[in-house]
Design a protein around this motif. Sequence first.
Motif, short mmCIF file in Angstrom:
data_model
loop_
_atom_site.label_atom_id
_atom_site.label_comp_id
_atom_site.label_asym_id
_atom_site.label_seq_id
_atom_site.Cartn_x
_atom_site.Cartn_y
_atom_site.Cartn_z
N TYR A 161 -25.73 60.44 -13.93
CA TYR A 161 -26.97 60.55 -13.16
C TYR A 161 -27.42 59.16 -12.73
O TYR A 161 -26.91 58.14 -13.21
N CYS A 162 -28.36 59.12 -11.80
CA CYS A 162 -28.95 57.86 -11.33
C CYS A 162 -30.40 58.17 -10.92
O CYS A 162 -31.04 59.02 -11.52
N ARG A 163 -30.90 57.50 -9.89
CA ARG A 163 -32.27 57.74 -9.44
C ARG A 163 -32.36 58.98 -8.56
O ARG A 163 -33.28 59.77 -8.67
N SER A 164 -31.38 59.14 -7.67
CA SER A 164 -31.45 60.26 -6.72
C SER A 164 -30.19 61.13 -6.71
O SER A 164 -30.20 62.19 -6.10
N GLY A 165 -29.13 60.67 -7.33
CA GLY A 165 -27.84 61.37 -7.29
C GLY A 165 -26.84 60.69 -6.39
O GLY A 165 -25.66 61.04 -6.40
N ASN A 166 -27.27 59.70 -5.61
CA ASN A 166 -26.37 59.01 -4.68
C ASN A 166 -25.38 58.11 -5.43
O ASN A 166 -24.17 58.25 -5.27
N ARG A 167 -25.89 57.17 -6.23
CA ARG A 167 -24.98 56.27 -6.97
C ARG A 167 -24.10 57.03 -7.95
O ARG A 167 -22.92 56.75 -8.08
N SER A 168 -24.69 58.03 -8.62
CA SER A 168 -23.88 58.80 -9.57
C SER A 168 -22.83 59.61 -8.83
O SER A 168 -21.72 59.80 -9.33
N GLY A 169 -23.12 60.05 -7.61
CA GLY A 169 -22.12 60.74 -6.80
C GLY A 169 -20.98 59.82 -6.42
O GLY A 169 -19.81 60.21 -6.47
N GLN A 170 -21.32 58.59 -6.06
CA GLN A 170 -20.29 57.61 -5.73
C GLN A 170 -19.48 57.23 -6.96
O GLN A 170 -18.25 57.08 -6.90
N GLY A 171 -20.18 57.09 -8.10
CA GLY A 171 -19.48 56.78 -9.35
C GLY A 171 -18.56 57.92 -9.76
O GLY A 171 -17.45 57.69 -10.24
N MET A 172 -19.03 59.15 -9.58
CA MET A 172 -18.22 60.31 -9.90
C MET A 172 -16.95 60.31 -9.04
O MET A 172 -15.85 60.57 -9.54
N ALA A 173 -17.08 59.99 -7.76
CA ALA A 173 -15.93 59.94 -6.87
C ALA A 173 -14.92 58.89 -7.33
O ALA A 173 -13.71 59.14 -7.32
N LEU A 174 -15.40 57.73 -7.76
CA LEU A 174 -14.51 56.69 -8.27
C LEU A 174 -13.76 57.17 -9.52
O LEU A 174 -12.56 56.94 -9.67
N MET A 175 -14.49 57.85 -10.39
CA MET A 175 -13.88 58.37 -11.61
C MET A 175 -12.83 59.43 -11.29
O MET A 175 -11.73 59.43 -11.85
N GLN A 176 -13.14 60.31 -10.34
CA GLN A 176 -12.19 61.35 -9.96
C GLN A 176 -10.94 60.74 -9.33
O GLN A 176 -9.83 61.19 -9.59
N GLN A 177 -11.13 59.71 -8.50
CA GLN A 177 -9.98 59.03 -7.89
C GLN A 177 -9.09 58.40 -8.95
O GLN A 177 -7.88 58.26 -8.75
N ALA A 178 -9.70 58.03 -10.10
CA ALA A 178 -8.94 57.41 -11.19
C ALA A 178 -8.33 58.45 -12.12
O ALA A 178 -7.71 58.09 -13.12
N GLY A 179 -8.50 59.74 -11.80
CA GLY A 179 -7.86 60.78 -12.59
C GLY A 179 -8.75 61.52 -13.56
O GLY A 179 -8.27 62.37 -14.31
N PHE A 180 -10.04 61.23 -13.58
CA PHE A 180 -10.96 61.96 -14.45
C PHE A 180 -11.15 63.36 -13.86
O PHE A 180 -11.38 63.51 -12.67
N THR A 181 -11.05 64.37 -14.71
CA THR A 181 -11.10 65.74 -14.22
C THR A 181 -12.40 66.48 -14.54
O THR A 181 -12.65 67.53 -13.97
N SER A 182 -13.20 65.95 -15.46
CA SER A 182 -14.43 66.63 -15.83
C SER A 182 -15.62 65.68 -15.72
O SER A 182 -16.06 65.08 -16.71
#
Length: 114
Positions: A73-94
């Motif tokens: 999570y973050c303040r609005s969901g924007n940074r956490s959305g971008q962070g989630m995308a980075l994690m998914q690109q690195a192979g994180f599945t959940s």
Amino acid sequence: MFCHLISLTAILPLAAGTPSESDLPEGAIILDMRTPGEYAGGHLDGAQLVDFNAGEVQLAIPELDPNADYLVYCRSGNRSGQGMALMQQAGFTSVTNLGSLEDASAATGINIVQ
């Protein structure tokens, strides 16, 4: 190193959309992707600060377990959305984006602390 485990009672998989407290996986790792100042003003109890703006998400990824369950999570969901995308690109599945701090607290039932 960057991980802080939160013991949650449910072991059900995350449902589509924002999870409710009963949907949260046991041992989920909660990452707060805001700045240290935002974190100091209040954060989910037990959340680990990983400042997206300072590049800490990219630095943390090699240290994190790609097989663990993450709630971000973050303040609005924007940074956490971008962070989630980075994690998914690195192979994180959940990885689930909970949106804002308030939304994250409401969805998980975890208190906001300072």
